[in-house]
Design a protein around this motif. Structure first.
Motif, short mmCIF file in Angstrom:
data_model
loop_
_atom_site.label_atom_id
_atom_site.label_comp_id
_atom_site.label_asym_id
_atom_site.label_seq_id
_atom_site.Cartn_x
_atom_site.Cartn_y
_atom_site.Cartn_z
N LEU A 42 5.05 -25.16 5.11
CA LEU A 42 5.61 -24.26 5.46
C LEU A 42 5.05 -23.39 6.81
O LEU A 42 4.04 -23.16 6.67
CB LEU A 42 6.05 -23.30 4.61
CG LEU A 42 6.51 -21.95 4.92
CD1 LEU A 42 8.19 -22.17 5.58
CD2 LEU A 42 6.74 -21.05 3.70
N ARG A 44 5.63 -20.11 8.59
CA ARG A 44 6.39 -18.90 8.75
C ARG A 44 6.14 -18.58 10.26
O ARG A 44 5.18 -19.07 11.05
CB ARG A 44 5.68 -17.94 7.98
CG ARG A 44 5.77 -18.23 6.36
CD ARG A 44 5.24 -17.23 5.37
NE ARG A 44 5.33 -17.61 4.10
CZ ARG A 44 4.65 -18.03 3.20
NH1 ARG A 44 3.51 -18.64 3.64
NH2 ARG A 44 5.09 -18.22 2.13
N GLN A 47 2.54 -17.35 12.08
CA GLN A 47 1.65 -17.86 11.23
C GLN A 47 1.05 -19.68 11.50
O GLN A 47 2.15 -20.21 11.74
CB GLN A 47 1.87 -17.74 9.76
CG GLN A 47 1.94 -16.23 9.30
CD GLN A 47 0.81 -15.76 9.61
OE1 GLN A 47 -0.30 -15.93 9.02
NE2 GLN A 47 0.96 -14.26 10.14
N GLU A 86 10.09 -13.97 2.05
CA GLU A 86 8.92 -14.65 2.50
C GLU A 86 9.05 -16.17 2.33
O GLU A 86 8.13 -16.92 3.04
CB GLU A 86 7.76 -14.18 1.55
CG GLU A 86 7.92 -14.86 0.18
CD GLU A 86 6.46 -14.42 -0.55
OE1 GLU A 86 5.76 -13.49 -0.27
OE2 GLU A 86 6.38 -15.26 -1.61
N ASP A 87 10.20 -16.56 2.09
CA ASP A 87 10.16 -18.31 2.36
C ASP A 87 10.77 -18.66 3.50
O ASP A 87 10.79 -19.84 3.83
CB ASP A 87 11.11 -18.88 1.03
CG ASP A 87 10.31 -18.33 -0.09
OD1 ASP A 87 11.24 -18.40 -1.23
OD2 ASP A 87 9.26 -18.16 -0.28
N GLY A 89 11.15 -19.73 7.42
CA GLY A 89 10.43 -20.49 8.19
C GLY A 89 10.87 -21.85 8.28
O GLY A 89 12.00 -22.17 8.15
#
Lengths: 112, 122
Positions: A42, A44, A47, A86-87, A89
């Motif tokens: 993942l 993000r 990041q 927050e998932d 991305g």
């Protein structure tokens, strides 16, 4: 080169709802050692990528159990049981058995 | 804290050279295989190069072989990517990556640097 094809390429999910991403390989990713070298990442926003899943279904330390990897041979799936903010991305699958190691084209996940 | 920190990239003219470095802290670099992965603007991830923990074996993607070269200096806790004969298509953010359990294949890309932008343009 091994081609990994992800679907869908984008996904808009309501928080708390499930999501699923498919990754299909042009060649089997099963090694003679019995392991299948398919990984999920993942990235993000802002990041570096994070490795979520190794060898199809192994969750890395710190990865929430709402992430589940499955599949075999040439067909694989990443499922998120209940999507959280927050998932968000881009999710990538990667094969690490045939050189050159290759990534899928990515699946953008956003929150509705 | 385990960390990988890449050197600053920058703007390079086509045909030029640049050496990226990646300093490891919080763990013993010589115990791990390593790799470089890049991401061009608006594109996906692309594996570039990899090196064994011993430094004896290196692997490169066809698109960079003969132009980009991975190496390591474990005494200096540093991984390098020598970039020569750069092309516009090498423009990307380059990530330094630690490989865990890399006895077969890629291993797990378990630790990533923040990435450094290399722009190849006149």
């Amino acid at each position: 080169d091994v081609v990994l094809t992800q679907a869908p390429l984008s996904l808009s999910v309501t928080p708390g709802q499930p999501a699923s991403i498919s990754c299909k390989s042009s060649q089997s990713l099963l090694h003679s050692d019995g392991k299948t070298y398919l990984y999920w990442f993942l990235r993000r926003p802002g990041q570096p990528p994070q490795n979520l899943i190794h060898e199809v279904s192994g969750r890395l330390s710190g990865v929430p159990d709402r992430f589940t990897g499955s599949g075999s041979g040439t067909e694989f799936t990443l499922k998120i049981s209940r999507v959280e903010a927050e998932d968000v991305g881009v999710y990538y699958c990667m094969q690490g058995i045939h050189l050159p190691w290759t990534f899928g084209q990515g699946t953008q996940v956003e929150i509705k | 804290e385990e960390q990988l920190v890449e050197s600053a990239g920058g703007l390079v003219q086509p045909g030029g050279s640049l050496r990226l470095s990646c300093v490891a802290s919080g763990f013993t670099l010589s115990n791990y295989a390593m790799a470089w992965v890049r991401q061009a603007p608006g594109k996906g991830l692309e594996w570039v190069s990899a090196i064994a923990d011993s430094g004896d074996d290196t692997f490169h993607a066809d698109s960079v072989r003969g132009r980009l070269t991975i190496s390591r200096d474990s005494s200096r806790k540093t991984l390098f990517l020598q970039m020569d004969s750069l092309r516009a298509e090498d423009t990307a953010v380059y990530f330094c990556v630690r490989r865990l359990k890399a006895t077969t294949g890629s291993g797990i890309f378990d630790l990533w640097g923040q990435g450094t932008l290399v722009t190849v343009s006149s």
